[in-house]
Design a protein around this motif. Structure first.
Motif, PDB file in Angstrom:
ATOM      1  N   UNK A   1      -1.424  12.505  12.530  1.00 54.91           N
ATOM      2  CA  UNK A   1      -1.211  11.923  11.201  1.00 54.91           C
ATOM      3  C   UNK A   1       0.039  12.484  10.535  1.00 54.91           C
ATOM      4  N   UNK A   2       0.871  13.176  11.314  1.00 55.18           N
ATOM      5  CA  UNK A   2       2.081  13.739  10.710  1.00 55.18           C
ATOM      6  C   UNK A   2       3.168  12.656  10.687  1.00 55.18           C
ATOM      7  N   UNK A   3       2.964  11.698   9.784  1.00 52.39           N
ATOM      8  CA  UNK A   3       3.835  10.520   9.733  1.00 52.39           C
ATOM      9  C   UNK A   3       4.546  10.423   8.381  1.00 52.39           C
ATOM     10  N   UNK A   4       5.528   9.566   8.354  1.00 49.05           N
ATOM     11  CA  UNK A   4       6.368   9.331   7.166  1.00 49.05           C
ATOM     12  C   UNK A   4       5.538   9.167   5.896  1.00 49.05           C
ATOM     13  N   UNK A   5       4.441   8.447   5.986  1.00 45.83           N
ATOM     14  CA  UNK A   5       3.669   8.165   4.776  1.00 45.83           C
ATOM     15  C   UNK A   5       2.974   9.394   4.203  1.00 45.83           C
TER      16      UNK A   5
ATOM     17  N   UNK B   1      -6.152  -0.581   1.862  1.00 41.14           N
ATOM     18  CA  UNK B   1      -5.642   0.443   0.946  1.00 41.14           C
ATOM     19  C   UNK B   1      -6.442   1.732   1.067  1.00 41.14           C
ATOM     20  N   UNK B   2      -7.709   1.622   1.453  1.00 40.19           N
ATOM     21  CA  UNK B   2      -8.575   2.801   1.514  1.00 40.19           C
ATOM     22  C   UNK B   2      -8.401   3.599   2.804  1.00 40.19           C
ATOM     23  N   UNK B   3      -7.868   2.945   3.816  1.00 46.02           N
ATOM     24  CA  UNK B   3      -7.669   3.575   5.127  1.00 46.02           C
ATOM     25  C   UNK B   3      -6.741   4.778   4.992  1.00 46.02           C
ATOM     26  N   UNK B   4      -7.024   5.867   5.706  1.00 48.17           N
ATOM     27  CA  UNK B   4      -6.174   7.059   5.647  1.00 48.17           C
ATOM     28  C   UNK B   4      -6.553   8.071   6.711  1.00 48.17           C
TER      29      UNK B   4
ATOM     30  N   UNK C   1      -7.767  -4.602  12.822  1.00 52.68           N
ATOM     31  CA  UNK C   1      -7.523  -3.646  11.749  1.00 52.68           C
ATOM     32  C   UNK C   1      -6.904  -2.403  12.374  1.00 52.68           C
ATOM     33  N   UNK C   2      -5.757  -1.990  11.849  1.00 51.49           N
ATOM     34  CA  UNK C   2      -5.106  -0.780  12.381  1.00 51.49           C
ATOM     35  C   UNK C   2      -4.976   0.248  11.256  1.00 51.49           C
ATOM     36  N   UNK C   3      -4.654   1.476  11.634  1.00 52.28           N
ATOM     37  CA  UNK C   3      -4.548   2.541  10.626  1.00 52.28           C
ATOM     38  C   UNK C   3      -3.428   2.209   9.659  1.00 52.28           C
ATOM     39  N   UNK C   4      -3.587   2.616   8.434  1.00 46.71           N
ATOM     40  CA  UNK C   4      -2.572   2.303   7.427  1.00 46.71           C
ATOM     41  C   UNK C   4      -1.263   3.008   7.763  1.00 46.71           C
ATOM     42  N   UNK C   5      -1.349   4.182   8.403  1.00 45.44           N
ATOM     43  CA  UNK C   5      -0.127   4.877   8.811  1.00 45.44           C
ATOM     44  C   UNK C   5       0.648   4.035   9.821  1.00 45.44           C
TER      45      UNK C   5
ATOM     46  N   UNK D   1       0.827  -1.209   0.000  1.00 45.88           N
ATOM     47  CA  UNK D   1       0.000   0.000   0.000  1.00 45.88           C
ATOM     48  C   UNK D   1       0.861   1.258   0.000  1.00 45.88           C
ATOM     49  N   UNK D   2       0.290   2.335  -0.503  1.00 41.57           N
ATOM     50  CA  UNK D   2       0.927   3.643  -0.395  1.00 41.57           C
ATOM     51  C   UNK D   2      -0.169   4.678  -0.193  1.00 41.57           C
ATOM     52  N   UNK D   3       0.129   5.648   0.644  1.00 37.81           N
ATOM     53  CA  UNK D   3      -0.824   6.741   0.862  1.00 37.81           C
ATOM     54  C   UNK D   3      -0.571   7.832  -0.161  1.00 37.81           C
ATOM     55  N   UNK D   4      -1.615   8.371  -0.695  1.00 35.91           N
ATOM     56  CA  UNK D   4      -1.502   9.526  -1.596  1.00 35.91           C
ATOM     57  C   UNK D   4      -2.326  10.652  -1.006  1.00 35.91           C
ATOM     58  N   UNK D   5      -1.813  11.881  -1.030  1.00 38.39           N
ATOM     59  CA  UNK D   5      -2.653  12.982  -0.558  1.00 38.39           C
ATOM     60  C   UNK D   5      -3.874  13.158  -1.462  1.00 38.39           C
ATOM     61  N   UNK D   6      -4.956  13.653  -0.874  1.00 40.06           N
ATOM     62  CA  UNK D   6      -6.219  13.818  -1.613  1.00 40.06           C
ATOM     63  C   UNK D   6      -6.269  15.141  -2.346  1.00 40.06           C
ATOM     64  N   UNK D   7      -5.990  15.121  -3.627  1.00 38.81           N
ATOM     65  CA  UNK D   7      -6.165  16.328  -4.439  1.00 38.81           C
ATOM     66  C   UNK D   7      -7.596  16.424  -4.964  1.00 38.81           C
ATOM     67  N   UNK D   8      -8.397  15.394  -4.673  1.00 38.43           N
ATOM     68  CA  UNK D   8      -9.832  15.438  -4.958  1.00 38.43           C
ATOM     69  C   UNK D   8     -10.579  15.547  -3.634  1.00 38.43           C
ATOM     70  N   UNK D   9     -11.736  16.203  -3.655  1.00 42.08           N
ATOM     71  CA  UNK D   9     -12.483  16.346  -2.402  1.00 42.08           C
ATOM     72  C   UNK D   9     -12.959  14.989  -1.882  1.00 42.08           C
ATOM     73  N   UNK D  10     -12.998  14.853  -0.571  1.00 45.55           N
ATOM     74  CA  UNK D  10     -13.579  13.645   0.019  1.00 45.55           C
ATOM     75  C   UNK D  10     -15.069  13.551  -0.278  1.00 45.55           C
TER      76      UNK D  10
END
Lengths: 516, 516
Positions: free
Chosen positions: B473-477, A226-229, A255-259, A159-168
């Protein structure tokens, strides 16, 4: 309305003249329903009790508490014969009694976590080391068999986190609605399909890993999605286990946070020694393993039509990571509010109106499926039973907190001609569109599948797919009061119209054909 | 570049001819720096150690661990005289050893929580009832004095969650940058200002409440923030307490998610009996109460200029709810990477280059302020000391993980003429803009305030204000590798240029004036 009705007419090849005005709703009744629904709403009061006060409504004790509350509330509002009706055998009930996990080395950090449904516990506060498994090949798992004892298992996830450039949060645009009306809304893109495929592969692997971990005496297994953020966790559970009575009640399954997950994984991979402490306690319930739906009626008043029934419903069960506000206290609150509006106004429906609050939806539409089979299908002929033939329509709400923008026709063209007129008094509230296509995944499907007139509404998505659907953030504060008031008002009007109409809503296979 | 340089020229009234080309960076060096910075970067490796491996870097033990790691790493890279330099008395160190809180009635629900910095604990796992206080008048608080014993305090907050119809993450558009170049970027809107004012009022009230709660024997006090959402918590602490030695070390002071906070508040207000359990353990450190900065050098090679110093810096301390990835492991990793690039390339700067990793920034720029006062100001005259006169420039990075889009001039027009040329080789990487205005809030400010040439870069905001700045949420990812590589490359080039230039960067009060 004209523009979209014209479009619908052109697309279906049915002349506007054939509509007549016989399905135009009574303006005086619409006015009353709007006043009660928009200005004297109790929808948020209902939602408050179903979420904050009741808590999670997972199939089992959480659901049962809410079911009894709704039964009493519907009775208080004057509905008849409010009852819990069993639909069959379900399996073990389950709830969380404690859930705590933190990293204690190389430094202290609380981990945001929710046990998956039907997870086991750790017996007491335990210290544990992490076993990181960087494998995706199930045969390679066997090599870990002797290393599992008292470990917390962490499996590599790509998994990889991507910042949301689209509105939630989103609402449908006019262009979106036009597309739906033309039935050419874009299909799911291939990246979504490949994500779902990857998820299935991972789930199969994780399933095998959980079994092995339990056999090898592991203390817990961690997972994420993958959807967790951002602290939002998507959590569900292995419901097959609960239903079959083989719940993995010896292994804590969190289940834990993806971070947190990715941070632990990077450290483990880099050889940084990690220690965890965790205290997870869950409880299984076996006293009553049956599933129930809540049902109640406003009796019909026309001697010729009162045996016929208009149903409206929503599933009352939820996942457990939060209080199932948008999935689906929203729908239940709207449906309850719709019957409250009708009852409060003292309207006299010709047909009987029946509200159903389903259970076991999240694990496979169990409540509605079983209800439909039991009541509406003749087991001898596998065709509609007499009771089935008496069902005038079923309306469902289960698309989150967003207001109603129209209705999905399930390819029932003739119904579209009626619904287009029923939507007309609500165009000013944003409800305009009849979408030919079918929507799926919830409790109108079992009706539709046996040929009954079952429908779901088009609702604005808001944050459903990004923040609330099956998450730990599906809470009361993510509900939009104005949207739920609008939805309640429109549903009340639809149900009333269906109860007053001379004919039932036409079925696809008969009237829809003859309508051409 | 031409277009924006022309714009800058028009706005400042300085002719393009006066630029000359004497500040055009050496293309051969730029090429080498880009290759090392963009293709052989170690910035994410550095960030990994500062975040995942080190943990929170709150002033105190968390900071000291990171400080020692960076000192060793800079030495390993060949920098000279890497050292921890005390800047003065700070106060107590502090860390969390356990943090758990959950609701146990009317049902079980884990609460997402982080102790505020310098919070006390609960001694052991405790059960407690909630005392909800629906007051905002500090005099009314006195009425609660006898009801506080062993309670968890919850104060009414007028917050509401709104779904995000705007993206969490943003980059500056060309239009935004044009505005900045013209110095007419929109000021903060009044709703922001009124939110800040409301926050100050609430903080003052909460401060008083905390004091009262402690006196009355309460077990804990809960708080949240208007910005908190979806599991993202904004957490800081009463640093004044730590600095003055009056840390509230008897009362657990927990920031919880706004969803949990509002849910508890609604239930309490509706009279639903609530029970909590909580186990919070924190530790204060008093062995070494001094504050330190990390410093190291690449010595200058020009006999005439090597006493002069070009500085680059970022604050290494962080808040504690996560690992301070964007605030400001990002800046530290970029600055460390910039000197690594220069050192690895074997470049011979004429002036000495000094990296500074500050501490106590989050509590009031303590590290940089004290450093500037001690080194650069003559206490007798209150003017620049000899060492101050030898500072050629200071560059700071502390605006999150976003790539560099330009530089703020702090109204130093003459510097703008130079920086515009220094940015030219990086226009293709999105760094184009010299913004006349001042940016504030971080460690270049103390330099600027005493008249030194201190600057901060314009960086894309990404999720800084919505998800990472002072949050759990200020983490590496939440770091963007490509952006940090770009920033490291540009900073390395700027620092090198400043170390090679015949003159120091002009100061505002002298050269900037004469340049007109």
């Amino acid at each position: 309305m004209r523009r979209r009705l014209l479009l619908f007419s052109v697309l279906t090849g049915i002349s506007l003249a054939s509509f007549g005005q016989n399905d135009k709703p009574d303006p005086a009744v619409v006015k009353k329903i709007r006043e009660e629904g928009l200005n004297r709403s109790k929808v948020m009061e209902t939602a408050f009790y179903l979420t904050d006060v009741n808590g999670p409504r997972l199939q089992g004790p959480g659901f049962m508490k809410a079911a009894n509350w709704t039964k009493n509330k519907l009775t208080e509002w004057g509905l008849q014969n409010a009852r819990l009706e069993p639909w069959g055998e379900w399996g073990k009930g389950w709830e969380v009694e404690r859930s705590y996990i933190a990293m204690t080395a190389p430094y202290y950090k609380t981990i945001i976590a929710v046990p998956r449904a039907w997870s086991g516990g750790t017996d007491k506060l335990r210290q544990a080391e992490v076993l990181y498994i960087d494998e995706s090949d199930t045969t390679a798992l066997e090599g870990y068999r002797d290393k599992l004892k008292n470990k917390v298992i962490l499996i590599h996830q790509p998994f990889a986190i991507r910042p949301s450039f689209n509105p939630d949060a989103k609402r449908f645009t006019e262009a979106d609605l036009e597309k739906m009306a033309k039935d050419d809304a874009a299909p799911r893109d291939s990246s979504y399909r490949s994500m779902i495929q990857a998820m299935r592969t991972r789930n199969a692997f994780n399933q095998k890993m959980r079994k092995l971990a339990k056999q090898g005496g592991a203390l817990a297994i961690l997972n994420t999605s993958q959807l967790s953020k951002d602290g939002t966790l998507f959590v569900s559970g292995d419901f097959a286990n609960a239903a079959s009575g083989t719940a993995h009640d010896e292994l804590a399954d969190l289940t834990i946070s993806v971070e947190d997950y990715l941070s632990l994984s990077r450290m483990a991979k880099a050889g940084v020694p990690i220690k965890l402490e965790l205290d997870v306690k869950t409880k299984f319930h076996t006293t009553d393993t049956k599933g129930y739906n809540v049902l109640a009626e406003i009796p019909g008043t026309d001697p010729k039509l009162k045996e016929e029934v208009v149903m409206l419903g929503a599933h009352l069960d939820s996942w457990h990571a939060a209080t199932g506000a948008t999935d689906n206290a929203a729908g239940c609150s709207v449906m309850m509010e719709a019957v409250r509006i009708l009852k409060t106004l003292g309207l006299k429906p010709r047909r009987t109106i029946r509200i159903a609050l389903w259970s076991g939806e999240e694990q496979g539409l169990h409540g509605s499926k079983n209800y439909v089979t039991k009541h509406f299908v003749d087991p001898a002929t596998n065709k509609l039973s007499k009771e089935g033939q008496q069902l005038a329509a079923y309306f469902n709400v289960d698309n989150g907190t967003g207001k109603i923008r129209g209705i999905y026709l399930q390819n029932n063209t003739a119904a579209g001609l009626i619904f287009a007129q029923w939507l007309e008094p609500f165009h000013d509230l944003g409800a305009t569109t009849v979408a030919p296509k079918s929507s799926g995944g919830t409790d109108h499907v079992p009706f539709d599948q046996v040929g009954l007139a079952g429908f779901g509404f088009i609702q604005d998505g808001i944050e459903y797919s990004t923040r609330t659907h099956h998450t730990n953030m599906d809470t009361y504060d993510h509900l939009l009061a104005d949207d739920l008031k609008q939805a309640s008002t429109i549903v009340a009007s639809f149900v009333y119209n269906a109860a007053m109409r001379d004919q039932k809503i036409p079925l696809k296979t008969t009237t829809a054909e003859s309508g051409r």
